[in-house]
Design a protein around this motif. Structure first.
Motif, PDB file in Angstrom:
ATOM      1  N   THR A 179      48.336  36.588  39.673  1.00  0.00           N
ATOM      2  CA  THR A 179      47.492  35.780  40.552  1.00  0.00           C
ATOM      3  C   THR A 179      46.044  35.951  40.119  1.00  0.00           C
ATOM      4  OG1 THR A 179      47.021  35.204  42.849  1.00  0.00           O
ATOM      5  CG2 THR A 179      47.097  37.541  42.309  1.00  0.00           C
ATOM      6  N   ALA A 180      45.239  34.945  40.403  1.00  0.00           N
ATOM      7  CA  ALA A 180      43.826  34.977  40.019  1.00  0.00           C
ATOM      8  C   ALA A 180      42.951  34.955  41.260  1.00  0.00           C
ATOM      9  CB  ALA A 180      43.489  33.788  39.121  1.00  0.00           C
ATOM     10  N   LEU A 181      41.955  35.828  41.299  1.00  0.00           N
ATOM     11  CA  LEU A 181      41.019  35.847  42.412  1.00  0.00           C
ATOM     12  C   LEU A 181      40.114  34.634  42.399  1.00  0.00           C
ATOM     13  CD1 LEU A 181      39.959  39.607  42.275  1.00  0.00           C
ATOM     14  CD2 LEU A 181      41.439  38.533  43.981  1.00  0.00           C
ATOM     15  N   THR A 182      39.701  34.208  41.207  1.00  0.00           N
ATOM     16  CA  THR A 182      38.828  33.042  41.053  1.00  0.00           C
ATOM     17  C   THR A 182      39.282  32.270  39.821  1.00  0.00           C
ATOM     18  OG1 THR A 182      37.184  34.016  39.557  1.00  0.00           O
ATOM     19  CG2 THR A 182      36.929  34.467  41.923  1.00  0.00           C
ATOM     20  N   PRO A 183      38.868  31.004  39.690  1.00  0.00           N
ATOM     21  CA  PRO A 183      39.204  30.248  38.478  1.00  0.00           C
ATOM     22  C   PRO A 183      38.320  30.587  37.300  1.00  0.00           C
ATOM     23  CG  PRO A 183      37.988  28.859  40.003  1.00  0.00           C
ATOM     24  CD  PRO A 183      38.226  30.167  40.711  1.00  0.00           C
ATOM     25  N   ASP A 184      37.332  31.472  37.475  1.00  0.00           N
ATOM     26  CA  ASP A 184      36.419  31.833  36.394  1.00  0.00           C
ATOM     27  C   ASP A 184      37.042  32.902  35.508  1.00  0.00           C
ATOM     28  OD1 ASP A 184      34.468  30.129  37.536  1.00  0.00           O
ATOM     29  OD2 ASP A 184      33.966  31.717  38.961  1.00  0.00           O
ATOM     30  N   GLY A 185      36.672  32.913  34.245  1.00  0.00           N
ATOM     31  CA  GLY A 185      37.182  33.902  33.305  1.00  0.00           C
ATOM     32  C   GLY A 185      36.413  35.210  33.386  1.00  0.00           C
ATOM     33  N   GLY A 186      36.831  36.147  32.553  1.00  0.00           N
ATOM     34  CA  GLY A 186      36.175  37.449  32.484  1.00  0.00           C
ATOM     35  C   GLY A 186      37.005  38.382  31.637  1.00  0.00           C
ATOM     36  N   ASP A 187      36.363  39.359  31.038  1.00  0.00           N
ATOM     37  CA  ASP A 187      37.043  40.310  30.174  1.00  0.00           C
ATOM     38  C   ASP A 187      37.076  41.684  30.833  1.00  0.00           C
ATOM     39  OD1 ASP A 187      37.359  38.383  28.155  1.00  0.00           O
ATOM     40  OD2 ASP A 187      35.336  38.773  27.397  1.00  0.00           O
ATOM     41  N   GLY A 188      38.039  42.495  30.369  1.00  0.00           N
ATOM     42  CA  GLY A 188      38.116  43.871  30.842  1.00  0.00           C
ATOM     43  C   GLY A 188      38.250  43.941  32.351  1.00  0.00           C
ATOM     44  N   TRP A 189      37.514  44.892  32.955  1.00  0.00           N
ATOM     45  CA  TRP A 189      37.589  45.067  34.408  1.00  0.00           C
ATOM     46  C   TRP A 189      37.013  43.886  35.166  1.00  0.00           C
ATOM     47  CZ3 TRP A 189      40.418  48.601  36.858  1.00  0.00           C
ATOM     48  CH2 TRP A 189      40.840  49.719  36.143  1.00  0.00           C
ATOM     49  N   SER A 190      36.269  43.015  34.505  1.00  0.00           N
ATOM     50  CA  SER A 190      35.726  41.828  35.180  1.00  0.00           C
ATOM     51  C   SER A 190      36.723  40.675  35.221  1.00  0.00           C
ATOM     52  CB  SER A 190      34.437  41.367  34.491  1.00  0.00           C
ATOM     53  OG  SER A 190      34.705  40.912  33.171  1.00  0.00           O
ATOM     54  N   SER A 191      37.901  40.843  34.630  1.00  0.00           N
ATOM     55  CA  SER A 191      38.914  39.791  34.676  1.00  0.00           C
ATOM     56  C   SER A 191      39.353  39.547  36.116  1.00  0.00           C
ATOM     57  CB  SER A 191      40.128  40.193  33.828  1.00  0.00           C
ATOM     58  OG  SER A 191      41.208  39.295  34.072  1.00  0.00           O
ATOM     59  N   PRO A 192      39.471  38.288  36.536  1.00  0.00           N
ATOM     60  CA  PRO A 192      39.943  37.997  37.893  1.00  0.00           C
ATOM     61  C   PRO A 192      41.461  38.010  38.021  1.00  0.00           C
ATOM     62  CG  PRO A 192      39.432  35.946  36.782  1.00  0.00           C
ATOM     63  CD  PRO A 192      39.073  37.054  35.808  1.00  0.00           C
ATOM     64  N   GLN A 193      42.166  38.311  36.943  1.00  0.00           N
ATOM     65  CA  GLN A 193      43.622  38.279  36.965  1.00  0.00           C
ATOM     66  C   GLN A 193      44.201  39.583  37.504  1.00  0.00           C
ATOM     67  OE1 GLN A 193      45.030  35.367  36.231  1.00  0.00           O
ATOM     68  NE2 GLN A 193      43.025  34.553  35.653  1.00  0.00           N
ATOM     69  N   LEU A 194      45.122  39.458  38.458  1.00  0.00           N
ATOM     70  CA  LEU A 194      45.825  40.600  39.028  1.00  0.00           C
ATOM     71  C   LEU A 194      47.323  40.413  38.799  1.00  0.00           C
ATOM     72  CD1 LEU A 194      44.004  40.856  42.479  1.00  0.00           C
ATOM     73  CD2 LEU A 194      43.357  41.909  40.307  1.00  0.00           C
ATOM     74  N   TRP A 195      48.028  41.531  38.684  1.00  0.00           N
ATOM     75  CA  TRP A 195      49.450  41.500  38.359  1.00  0.00           C
ATOM     76  C   TRP A 195      50.234  42.371  39.341  1.00  0.00           C
ATOM     77  CZ3 TRP A 195      51.318  38.632  34.144  1.00  0.00           C
ATOM     78  CH2 TRP A 195      50.334  38.120  33.293  1.00  0.00           C
ATOM     79  N   MET A 196      51.462  41.972  39.598  1.00  0.00           N
ATOM     80  CA  MET A 196      52.364  42.726  40.457  1.00  0.00           C
ATOM     81  C   MET A 196      53.768  42.631  39.874  1.00  0.00           C
ATOM     82  SD  MET A 196      52.987  42.307  44.578  1.00  0.00           S
ATOM     83  CE  MET A 196      53.492  40.581  44.500  1.00  0.00           C
ATOM     84  N   GLY A 197      54.481  43.747  39.836  1.00  0.00           N
ATOM     85  CA  GLY A 197      55.854  43.773  39.350  1.00  0.00           C
ATOM     86  C   GLY A 197      56.799  44.283  40.426  1.00  0.00           C
ATOM     87  N   HIS A 198      57.966  43.647  40.534  1.00  0.00           N
ATOM     88  CA  HIS A 198      59.021  44.103  41.430  1.00  0.00           C
ATOM     89  C   HIS A 198      60.285  44.335  40.616  1.00  0.00           C
ATOM     90  CE1 HIS A 198      57.165  42.066  45.250  1.00  0.00           C
ATOM     91  NE2 HIS A 198      56.448  43.086  44.796  1.00  0.00           N
ATOM     92  N   ALA A 199      60.956  45.435  40.887  1.00  0.00           N
ATOM     93  CA  ALA A 199      62.248  45.710  40.268  1.00  0.00           C
ATOM     94  C   ALA A 199      63.187  46.209  41.358  1.00  0.00           C
ATOM     95  CB  ALA A 199      62.120  46.760  39.165  1.00  0.00           C
ATOM     96  N   ALA A 200      64.454  45.794  41.272  1.00  0.00           N
ATOM     97  CA  ALA A 200      65.427  46.188  42.291  1.00  0.00           C
ATOM     98  C   ALA A 200      66.820  46.217  41.688  1.00  0.00           C
ATOM     99  CB  ALA A 200      65.390  45.224  43.474  1.00  0.00           C
ATOM    100  N   VAL A 201      67.657  47.060  42.250  1.00  0.00           N
ATOM    101  CA  VAL A 201      69.099  47.081  41.982  1.00  0.00           C
ATOM    102  C   VAL A 201      69.806  47.104  43.331  1.00  0.00           C
ATOM    103  CG1 VAL A 201      71.034  48.401  41.062  1.00  0.00           C
ATOM    104  CG2 VAL A 201      68.915  48.221  39.740  1.00  0.00           C
TER     105      VAL A 201
END
Length: 344
Positions: A79-101
């Motif tokens: 998911t993205a916090l904003t439509p603007d770009g950015g590198d490193g820690w300034s990137s607006p991109q966040l990630w989440m992973g789910h795993a299940a059995v």
């Protein structure tokens, strides 16, 4: 972890009154899907950072050498916090992973959270690799993959081989989600054969079966009046069926479905053709969750009763939901997966 940092990480995934997990909020400068859909492979297996929401979503129906049923999930969300770009820690991109059995008596689930731009999570092609921390879904291409994940009380290591082609939902991959026209880009690889090892508290279990991977991205896939969805992927003896109903706050539903033949030909069905009605409910973490359903697609002669392998398949994650394997009986037999979101 600092509480403010944690809130920044979790905010985009928090449940909202405007559709489940805020998926009904405005696009706010993000790109939006357009029809006709045009795909570019292998580039479209990678992220689309100008869209707000995206996922790589794999579920598998498995059996061990004695015929016991299991389910497996591996999901990576961006998911993205904003439509603007950015590198490193300034990137607006966040990630989440789910795993299940899921087993007939237990449901094991775990979650990972990551910031974009620092290498902690991402997706690349040539070769294909999707990862978050040490979880990975990778291989020389999208048709030949190895998948790993682990949690406090489980792990798995699985190999996947695609036995058919990618399929597209809706209008050649442009999947409408509401009468107001909200839509996503949506394709699947429903033809994976899967084999590998589950590591559970009682030991290792060799399993084989079939897997289904969904790829979807959008910036506003739900309407403001939609509160959650019930999504089915069914593998039957003469084909496969994807169908969902989106619950609306006036008690009505918006539905869509795709029938997939064994050789990969698809037929898309518009709102109203696919029907799914709960038969019985289970008490799951204090919630009444429908865990047995009647599913119909009259134009294909489909009239099914589906029931959860394990009714207690609750995903106690940042955004809680129900996800688990299902058994199919009725006009057809088979197995599948059911996801239900927005149940408070």
């Amino acid at each position: 972890m600092n509480v403010k940092i944690l809130l920044v990480l979790l905010w985009p995934f928090a449940a909202s009154a405007q559709g489940f997990a805020g998926l009904g909020t405005s696009t706010d400068g993000f790109a939006t899907p357009e029809s006709p859909a045009v795909f570019d492979f292998s580039a479209d297996h990678e992220p689309h950072p100008d869209y707000r929401i995206e996922w790589w979503y794999l579920t598998a129906n498995l059996q061990d050498d004695d015929g016991t049923h299991y389910g497996l999930q591996w999901t990576l969300f961006r998911t993205a916090l904003t439509p603007d770009g950015g590198d490193g820690w300034s990137s607006p991109q966040l990630w989440m992973g789910h795993a299940a059995v899921t087993t007939p008596i237990d449901h094991y689930v775990t979650e990972r959270l990551a910031r974009g731009g620092i290498g902690q999570a991402g997706v690349t092609t040539a070769p294909f690799e999707a990862w978050i921390d040490d979880w990975q879904l990778s291989g020389p291409d999208f048709d030949n993959l190895n998948m790993t994940a682990s949690g406090p009380d489980f792990a798995y290591d699985m190999d996947l081989i695609a036995l058919g082609d990618i399929v597209f939902h809706g209008d050649d991959g442009y999947s409408v989600k509401s009468a107001d026209g909200q839509a996503s880009y949506y394709y699947s690889q429903p033809f994976y054969a899967i084999e590998g090892m589950l590591t559970l508290p009682d030991g290792d279990v060799h399993v084989t079966g079939n897997a289904w991977l969904d790829r979807e991205w959008s910036s506003q896939p739900l309407s403001e009046n939609q509160t959650g969805w019930d999504w089915f992927s069914l593998s039957l003896e003469d084909g496969k069926l994807m169908g969902f109903r989106l619950r609306q706050d006036d008690g009505s539903y918006y539905t869509s479905a795709t029938w997939i033949t064994l050789d990969g030909e698809t037929t898309a069905y518009p709102d109203g053709a696919f029907q799914a009605e709960p038969i019985s409910y289970s008490d799951v973490n204090g919630r009444q969750i429908p865990t047995q359903w009647n599913v119909r697609l009259d134009e294909r002669g489909v009239d099914l009763d589906v029931y959860a392998l394990n009714p207690q398949s609750w995903m106690e994650t940042s955004v809680p939901y129900w996800e688990g394997p299902i058994i199919v009986e009725g006009s057809h037999t088979g197995v599948g997966y059911l996801e239900m979101t927005g149940y408070e």
